[in-house]
Scaffold this motif. Structure first.
Motif, mmCIF file in Angstrom:
data_model
loop_
_atom_site.group_PDB
_atom_site.id
_atom_site.type_symbol
_atom_site.label_atom_id
_atom_site.label_comp_id
_atom_site.label_asym_id
_atom_site.label_seq_id
_atom_site.Cartn_x
_atom_site.Cartn_y
_atom_site.Cartn_z
ATOM 1 N N ARG A 13 -6.626 6.583 8.919
ATOM 2 C CA ARG A 13 -5.861 7.766 9.338
ATOM 3 C C ARG A 13 -6.506 9.044 8.815
ATOM 4 N NH1 ARG A 13 -1.108 7.733 11.949
ATOM 5 N NH2 ARG A 13 -0.068 5.745 12.164
ATOM 6 N N GLU A 14 -6.994 8.998 7.590
ATOM 7 C CA GLU A 14 -7.744 10.138 7.078
ATOM 8 C C GLU A 14 -9.217 9.922 7.435
ATOM 9 O OE1 GLU A 14 -7.669 7.055 3.893
ATOM 10 O OE2 GLU A 14 -5.990 8.065 4.802
ATOM 11 N N HIS A 38 -6.036 2.069 13.568
ATOM 12 C CA HIS A 38 -5.289 2.958 14.453
ATOM 13 C C HIS A 38 -6.137 3.353 15.647
ATOM 14 C CE1 HIS A 38 -3.396 3.312 10.502
ATOM 15 N NE2 HIS A 38 -2.289 3.438 11.197
ATOM 16 N N ARG A 44 -10.152 9.375 16.974
ATOM 17 C CA ARG A 44 -10.367 8.039 16.416
ATOM 18 C C ARG A 44 -11.808 7.569 16.579
ATOM 19 N NH1 ARG A 44 -7.548 8.217 12.846
ATOM 20 N NH2 ARG A 44 -5.419 8.737 13.219
#
Length: 72
Positions: A13-14, A38, A44
């Motif tokens: 996510r980070e 994710h 992404r």
């Protein structure tokens, strides 16, 4: 959906970068591992690039990939 109980969250996510995600996948996966990645909620590219790199490596090592069975 059925809870699977993940064994590894690589923290995509980070933005740690593709190389770091690949390192985390190499070091953190074990046979039968359920890995949380994710595919939405922003850029992404690093996750997609890490998966593109790690899947051929894991396959060459004899690992396989599967999806959870659907409930009736």
């Amino acid at each position: 959906m059925r809870p699977l109980g993940r064994r590894l969250a690589v923290g995509d996510r980070e933005p740690p970068g593709t190389d770091e995600l690949v390192r985390r996948l190499r070091e953190g996966t074990t046979p039968g591992a359920v890995v949380l990645l994710h595919d939405g909620g922003g850029d992404r590219r690093q996750t997609v690039e890490a998966v593109d790199r790690i899947i051929p490596e894991f396959r060459a090592a004899g690992r396989r990939f599967d999806m959870p069975a659907r409930r009736a």
